[in-house]
Design a protein around this motif. Structure first.
Motif, short mmCIF file in Angstrom:
data_model
loop_
_atom_site.label_atom_id
_atom_site.label_comp_id
_atom_site.label_asym_id
_atom_site.label_seq_id
_atom_site.Cartn_x
_atom_site.Cartn_y
_atom_site.Cartn_z
N LEU A 166 16.74 8.30 -2.25
CA LEU A 166 15.67 9.11 -2.84
C LEU A 166 14.66 9.62 -1.55
N ARG A 167 14.14 8.12 -1.01
CA ARG A 167 13.27 8.24 0.03
C ARG A 167 13.60 9.03 1.37
N THR A 168 15.01 9.03 1.35
CA THR A 168 15.37 9.77 2.70
C THR A 168 15.88 11.36 2.52
N ALA A 169 16.46 11.35 1.11
CA ALA A 169 16.71 12.69 0.82
C ALA A 169 15.79 13.41 0.00
N GLY A 170 15.00 13.07 -0.58
CA GLY A 170 13.85 13.75 -1.30
C GLY A 170 13.64 14.10 -2.44
N PRO A 171 14.82 14.12 -3.28
CA PRO A 171 14.53 14.90 -4.64
C PRO A 171 14.11 13.77 -5.85
N THR A 172 12.67 13.58 -5.35
CA THR A 172 11.76 12.55 -6.02
C THR A 172 10.92 13.37 -7.12
N GLU A 219 16.12 -3.90 -14.93
CA GLU A 219 15.19 -4.83 -14.02
C GLU A 219 14.34 -3.87 -13.30
N GLN A 220 15.10 -2.49 -13.29
CA GLN A 220 14.07 -1.46 -12.34
C GLN A 220 14.56 -0.12 -12.86
N ALA A 221 13.63 0.85 -12.65
CA ALA A 221 14.02 2.31 -12.79
C ALA A 221 13.32 3.17 -11.56
N VAL A 222 14.22 4.06 -11.32
CA VAL A 222 13.87 4.82 -10.43
C VAL A 222 13.94 6.44 -10.85
N ALA A 223 12.49 7.13 -10.50
CA ALA A 223 12.54 8.66 -11.24
C ALA A 223 12.95 9.45 -10.10
N THR A 224 13.70 10.42 -10.37
CA THR A 224 13.90 11.68 -9.88
C THR A 224 13.41 13.19 -10.21
N ALA A 225 13.86 14.01 -9.44
CA ALA A 225 13.32 15.37 -9.67
C ALA A 225 13.82 16.14 -11.01
N SER A 226 14.91 15.71 -11.33
CA SER A 226 15.57 16.31 -12.51
C SER A 226 16.76 15.33 -12.98
N GLY A 227 17.33 15.54 -14.03
CA GLY A 227 18.22 14.68 -14.45
C GLY A 227 19.51 15.14 -13.52
N MET A 228 19.86 15.98 -13.06
CA MET A 228 20.91 16.43 -12.06
C MET A 228 20.46 15.62 -10.72
N LEU A 238 23.00 12.86 -9.04
CA LEU A 238 23.42 13.04 -7.40
C LEU A 238 22.83 11.66 -6.80
N ALA A 239 21.72 11.18 -7.07
CA ALA A 239 21.16 10.06 -6.35
C ALA A 239 22.18 8.79 -6.60
N THR A 240 22.52 8.72 -7.83
CA THR A 240 23.38 7.58 -8.05
C THR A 240 24.53 7.47 -7.38
N VAL A 241 25.43 8.79 -7.48
CA VAL A 241 26.56 8.86 -6.71
C VAL A 241 26.30 8.70 -5.13
N MET A 242 25.35 9.34 -4.76
CA MET A 242 25.41 9.60 -3.26
C MET A 242 24.93 7.83 -2.81
N SER A 243 24.26 7.15 -3.65
CA SER A 243 23.82 5.79 -3.33
C SER A 243 24.67 4.64 -3.36
N GLY A 275 0.77 -1.17 0.09
CA GLY A 275 0.10 0.13 -0.09
C GLY A 275 0.90 1.17 -0.07
N ASN A 276 0.33 2.26 -0.45
CA ASN A 276 0.96 3.77 -0.63
C ASN A 276 1.08 4.21 0.74
N VAL A 277 2.35 4.83 1.28
CA VAL A 277 2.29 5.41 2.64
C VAL A 277 2.44 7.05 2.33
N TYR A 278 3.39 7.46 1.43
CA TYR A 278 3.65 8.81 1.16
C TYR A 278 4.38 8.98 0.01
N SER A 279 3.97 10.01 -0.75
CA SER A 279 4.57 10.18 -2.04
C SER A 279 5.86 10.33 -2.10
N ARG A 280 7.03 10.75 -1.00
CA ARG A 280 8.43 10.67 -1.30
C ARG A 280 8.51 9.32 -1.35
N TYR A 281 7.88 8.43 -0.74
CA TYR A 281 8.13 6.92 -0.74
C TYR A 281 7.73 6.14 -2.24
#
Ligand SMILES: *Cc1c(COP(=O)(O)O)cnc(C)c1O
Length: 403
Positions: free
Chosen positions: A246-252, A89-98, A102-107, A64-70
């Protein structure tokens, strides 16, 4: 209300579907519990049936959905469609190309890791690596894009990530993605490809051995200059880490932007085919014009990597760059003489854009760094849109007449 889905699972009806069908259908659900299709879920949070239901969803014990940052059903549909198109296998959307970079390197990287980046990547990408990642103890070195021996030689025991754009902007240089993936594999590094210029309609780096795809969806995936967004795609083991960041830092990604991008994807291949056909015709014509000293477009047989481009891309993209006789003054006269083209640094729009890289996108580089990157004062970049070919040719003719 809760919306159920199996993350990462393509609707079984689509298992053997081809690109055009996936671009229109992937991520959409059939069946009574999924009648939302690809509706826009413009909501930050979700309501539960009971306190126990809420607790179970938060604990991950019930779907079930919890919160839209998740998670958000519209964003999820976009992610599944991109994964299907890139063969990920999987894709993850972000707020922008940058935000995707950011999310790739940070994670996936930590202090002490070494990252190799191709020269001539997007300007903000260089700033992100130089000014910010270095501040957190990540080592960064730059390698000429196409030089596989250079990549090999630059590897260190702590090299964790290769980051490239192929073709490069604005000079349309390529790297042999399959060859570079082998170098990365031999050194235990991940190869990330920013596939923004080609999109999966023209190039699928994962099939060539790359590990991670990055997009600015702002460009051709939207295709009409409306929204900012980005996406990262690859293996689930890596994407799990990106999701966690992304769920933690928020640029979703905003659900509204995801919905716009879903509509964009439905026409992606048709648009890319039209963009590329016009770019090819204009490049062939420009190459013959007096006043054009050099042209950079991999669709031309005169391009040194034309054969490589044919082997790893299904078409050559829509960015055509050229040098005019007469330096910066002539380049500016050319640009100012056009009446139809938009003078802007954007690309991937249905509107054709014209840019003087040396004084805009690459204006902050020192003259030496610019020369090293091959960005001459006489260089003009045209990102070919969807207007009528003859109208575009006539407008470029105005530029040529002003040289
Ligand atoms: C535009 C662009 C980016 C950055 O994307 P945003 O959506 O503007 O953050 C990254 N890489 C390339 C190749 C781009 O063209």
């Amino acid at each position: 209300m809760t919306i159920e889905w199996e993350p990462g699972r393509l609707d079984s009806d689509l298992e053997n579907a081809s690109f055009d069908t996936l671009a229109v259908r992937a991520g959409q659900r059939r069946g009574p519990e999924a009648e939302h299709g690809e509706a826009l879920f413009m909501t930050s949070s979700y309501v539960f049936r009971s306190a126990a239901d809420a607790a179970a969803c938060f604990a991950g014990e019930a779907k079930g959905n919890v919160y839209s940052r998740y998670m958000n059903p519209t964003v999820r549909t976009f992610e599944e469609r991109i994964a299907a198109l890139e063969g990920a296998e999987q894709a993850v959307a972000t707020a922008s190309g940058m935000a995707a970079i950011l999310a790739t390197v940070m994670s996936l990287c930590s202090a002490g890791d070494h990252i190799l980046v191709s020269r001539s990547v997007f300007g903000a990408t260089v700033t992100l690596f130089e000014k910010y990642f270095k501040r957190f103890g990540v080592e960064v070195d730059y390698v000429p894009l196409s030089d596989l021996d250079g990549w090999r030689a630059a590897c260190k025991p702590n090299t964790r990530l290769f980051f490239v754009e192929s073709p490069s902007n604005p000079l349309a240089e390529l790297v042999d993605i399959r060859g570079l993936a082998e170098v990365a594999d031999a050194h235990g590094a991940l190869l990330a490809v920013d596939n923004c210029f080609c999109t999966p309609a023209l190039q699928k780096p994962l099939e060539l051995g790359a590990h991670i795809i990055i997009h600015s969806a702002t460009k051709y995936i939207d295709g009409q200059g409306r929204c900012l967004g980005g996406v990262v795609a690859g293996r689930s083991e890596h994407m799990k880490e990106v999701v966690g960041f992304l769920r933690t830092a928020g640029p979703t990604l905003s659900p509204f932007n995801a919905w716009v991008f879903l509509k964009g994807l439905e026409t992606l291949r048709l648009r890319m085919t039209a963009h590329c056909a016009s770019a090819q015709a204009l490049a062939e014509w420009l190459e013959q014009q007096p006043g054009i000293e050099r042209i950079y477009y991999a669709g031309l047989p005169s391009h040194p990597q034309h054969e490589l481009a044919k082997s790893q891309q299904s078409a050559f993209g829509a960015v055509v760059s050229f040098e005019v006789r007469g330096g910066q003054e002539a380049a500016w006269r050319f640009i100012d003489a056009t009446r139809l083209l938009s003078i802007t640094a954007n690309l991937g729009d249905s509107k054709t854009t014209i840019t003087h890289p040396a004084t805009t996108t690459h204006g902050r580089l020192t003259p030496d760094a610019r020369a090293a990157a091959g960005i001459h004062d006489s260089l003009i970049r045209v990102a070919v849109g969807l207007e009528d070919l003859e109208d575009l040719r006539a407008d470029l003719q105005r530029g040529l007449a002003a040289l």
